[in-house]
Motif scaffolding. Structure first.
Motif, PDB file in Angstrom:
ATOM      1  N   TRP A  83      -8.729   4.504  -6.165  1.00  0.00           N
ATOM      2  CA  TRP A  83      -8.373   3.711  -5.000  1.00  0.00           C
ATOM      3  C   TRP A  83      -7.819   1.980  -5.217  1.00  0.00           C
ATOM      4  N   HIS A  84      -6.930   1.803  -4.819  1.00  0.00           N
ATOM      5  CA  HIS A  84      -6.732   0.306  -4.608  1.00  0.00           C
ATOM      6  C   HIS A  84      -7.406  -0.477  -3.464  1.00  0.00           C
ATOM      7  N   ILE A  85      -8.199  -1.199  -3.338  1.00  0.00           N
ATOM      8  CA  ILE A  85      -8.916  -1.893  -2.354  1.00  0.00           C
ATOM      9  C   ILE A  85      -8.627  -3.154  -2.203  1.00  0.00           C
ATOM     10  N   MET A  86      -8.048  -3.506  -1.258  1.00  0.00           N
ATOM     11  CA  MET A  86      -7.657  -5.189  -0.905  1.00  0.00           C
ATOM     12  C   MET A  86      -8.477  -5.629   0.282  1.00  0.00           C
ATOM     13  N   ALA A 116       0.593  -1.171   0.075  1.00  0.00           N
ATOM     14  CA  ALA A 116      -0.105   0.009  -0.054  1.00  0.00           C
ATOM     15  C   ALA A 116       0.714   1.222   0.059  1.00  0.00           C
ATOM     16  N   ILE A 117       2.101   1.275   0.573  1.00  0.00           N
ATOM     17  CA  ILE A 117       2.739   2.548   0.620  1.00  0.00           C
ATOM     18  C   ILE A 117       3.651   2.567  -0.610  1.00  0.00           C
ATOM     19  N   ARG A 118       4.356   1.402  -1.021  1.00  0.00           N
ATOM     20  CA  ARG A 118       5.245   1.268  -2.345  1.00  0.00           C
ATOM     21  C   ARG A 118       4.258   1.744  -3.622  1.00  0.00           C
ATOM     22  N   HIS A 119       3.190   1.474  -3.683  1.00  0.00           N
ATOM     23  CA  HIS A 119       2.275   1.915  -4.818  1.00  0.00           C
ATOM     24  C   HIS A 119       1.481   3.032  -4.515  1.00  0.00           C
ATOM     25  N   ILE A 177      -8.049  -3.013   3.250  1.00  0.00           N
ATOM     26  CA  ILE A 177      -6.889  -1.883   3.228  1.00  0.00           C
ATOM     27  C   ILE A 177      -7.028  -1.208   1.981  1.00  0.00           C
ATOM     28  N   GLY A 178      -7.124   0.085   1.889  1.00  0.00           N
ATOM     29  CA  GLY A 178      -7.452   0.949   0.695  1.00  0.00           C
ATOM     30  C   GLY A 178      -6.265   1.955   0.742  1.00  0.00           C
ATOM     31  N   ASN A 179      -5.903   2.246  -0.746  1.00  0.00           N
ATOM     32  CA  ASN A 179      -4.828   3.027  -0.617  1.00  0.00           C
ATOM     33  C   ASN A 179      -4.760   4.083  -2.119  1.00  0.00           C
ATOM     34  N   THR A 180      -4.545   5.170  -1.971  1.00  0.00           N
ATOM     35  CA  THR A 180      -4.628   5.943  -3.421  1.00  0.00           C
ATOM     36  C   THR A 180      -3.344   5.510  -4.190  1.00  0.00           C
ATOM     37  N   GLY A 181      -3.550   5.684  -5.472  1.00  0.00           N
ATOM     38  CA  GLY A 181      -2.444   5.197  -6.297  1.00  0.00           C
ATOM     39  C   GLY A 181      -2.934   5.294  -7.882  1.00  0.00           C
ATOM     40  N   GLN A 183      -3.098   8.672   0.640  1.00  0.00           N
ATOM     41  CA  GLN A 183      -4.058   8.314   1.789  1.00  0.00           C
ATOM     42  C   GLN A 183      -4.049   6.766   1.819  1.00  0.00           C
ATOM     43  N   ILE A 184      -3.990   6.103   3.149  1.00  0.00           N
ATOM     44  CA  ILE A 184      -4.341   4.666   3.325  1.00  0.00           C
ATOM     45  C   ILE A 184      -5.394   4.661   4.339  1.00  0.00           C
TER      46      ILE A 184
END
Length: 444
Positions: A414-417, A339-342, A360-364, A348-349
């Motif tokens: 958003w990447h949503i895992m 989530a941090i690398r991408h 877990i969701g992160n922008t990217g 945001q996370i």
């Protein structure tokens, strides 16, 4: 020995044993039936003669030449009303043994006591046994011939799907990349065998494809750091020979170190995947997932600060999961580092943890391949990424061996895992339209 021959031999042995027991039972039944019928007939003769004597008629009128003997008894009639005597002797005139059955009945006639004996010749026990044995031997011979002849025909008819299955299995080749097409079975055992063979060969094909793809990808991924090392060594040698400045040499050494680190990560990741596939992490225990999630986020806080990433969490207390401790650290570490690398700078996370799932969701930036493909080994979301492409494959394998469900979606930047620990009454997978409810910051 063929299977049909074993069945035939076993069947004939059982039949022979049953026939031997049947001979003994039939002999006793036939002999006792003949004796009982003759005894009853002779008793009737004796009773008829006694009634004639009771009426004062001479017994010769009824006997009419039948063999009988009438005696006047001095004592009273014994308690037994009749006696049976079986006597075997050799008949010199007929030149063979005979068996005579004599029935003696006792009566009180007109105040006097008499015994009336009548006899007849019956079939000997040996003759009965000889006839039965002869019959059963012929029956067994006929059964043997019919069984042997019919077994060949039945084996071709009933076991035809089995022989066809063997032929298909012999011709099966992984290199053809074709599933094993087995005929429809006509027996439950053959259906079970075909089902097992289909599952086994399908698994072998999947493993073969995965191994081939893995070998090609691993070869490709390993060539890059090896080529870097070779190139940097050549430059380092030239720098040393031509006396270049120390900064240039230091940069070359740093590049070589990065290449070696990548090789090490690839080796460690592949070793971990192999251990997961061999199920070497079987000792599960109750893990405080809430606490470990919080601790894992704290350990990544510096990396998030370096990229100015904003963290939003909603972690339920007291969430426990049955999982191996080492796998828990690897699972959370890969998810958060991914989530941090991408993520983007200033991104945001969001982390949501409940008793049923971890989201877990992160922008990217959007991935260049479908999200479902990213769970495969050496698959990267972006070609220019410095990732080795094994992190999500490890996460997927951990989920599979622990019977968790995992889903990866990308929507609205958003990447949503999502990892589901247990089924719930509602939808088990995160729906894209529900993302705003889980990640309200996406609305900004």
């Amino acid at each position: 020995m063929k299977l049909i021959n074993k069945f035939t031999l076993w069947y004939l042995c059982i039949t022979l044993a049953a026939m031997l027991v049947g001979v003994a039972i039939a002999y006793n039944k036939v002999k006792s039936g003949i004796d009982e019928a003759e005894i009853n007939r002779l008793k009737v003769y004796n009773d008829q003669m006694a009634r004639q004597m009771q009426r004062g008629v001479s017994p010769d009128t009824y006997m009419r030449g039948r063999p009988a003997e009438i005696k006047l008894l001095l004592n009273e009639v014994p308690a037994k009303k009749y006696e049976v005597l079986e006597h075997s002797f050799y008949n010199t005139m007929l030149q063979h043994k005979e068996c005579r059955l004599t029935v003696t009945s006792f009566y009180k006639i007109n105040g006097q006591y008499y015994s009336i004996s009548s006899y007849n010749y019956i079939t000997k026990a040996k003759e009965i046994l000889k006839g039965l044995m002869s019959s059963f031997i012929w029956i067994f011979i006929i059964l043997l011939v019919l069984t042997v002849l019919s077994a060949r025909f039945v084996s071709r008819l009933i076991l035809a799907p089995f022989h066809h299955t063997l032929k298909k299995v012999r011709s099966f080749n992984l290199k053809d990349k074709k599933s094993l097409q087995l005929p429809t079975a006509n027996a439950a055992e053959l259906k079970t065998l075909n089902s097992f063979l289909n599952g086994m060969t399908d698994k072998a094909l999947d493993d073969y494809r995965s191994l081939k793809e893995f070998t090609e990808n691993a070869s490709h991924e390993l060539q890059t750091p090896v080529a870097i090392l070779r190139n940097k060594l050549e430059l380092l040698t030239e720098s040393y020979l031509h006396g270049k400045d120390p900064d240039t040499v230091t940069g070359l050494i740093a590049d070589m170190q990065n290449a070696i680190d990548k090789l090490s990560r690839i080796n460690s990741s592949l070793t971990l995947l192999a251990r997961l596939e061999n199920n070497e992490f079987g000792n599960k225990q109750s893990i405080s997932f809430s606490q470990l999630t919080t601790e894992a986020l704290q350990s990544f806080s510096e990396l998030m600060d370096m990229k100015a990433i904003t963290l939003d969490t909603k972690i339920a207390a007291g969430v426990s999961v049955q999982l191996h401790p080492a796998l828990t650290d690897i699972l959370l570490g890969n998810l958060f580092s991914n989530a941090i690398r991408h993520n983007i700078h200033g991104g945001q996370i969001s982390v949501r943890l409940s008793k049923s799932r971890l989201v877990i969701g992160n922008t990217g930036n959007p991935p260049e391949v479908p999200t479902t493909e990213l769970f495969k080994r050496f698959k990267k979301g972006r070609k220019n990424s410095d990732s080795i492409g094994i992190g999500l494959a490890i996460v997927k394998q951990i989920c599979d061996v622990n019977h968790f469900k995992i889903q990866y979606d990308y929507a609205g930047g958003w990447h949503i895992m999502q990892i589901i620990f247990e089924e719930s009454t509602g939808s088990t997978m995160l729906q894209k339209e529900d993302a705003n409810a889980l990640f309200p910051e996406r609305q900004h």
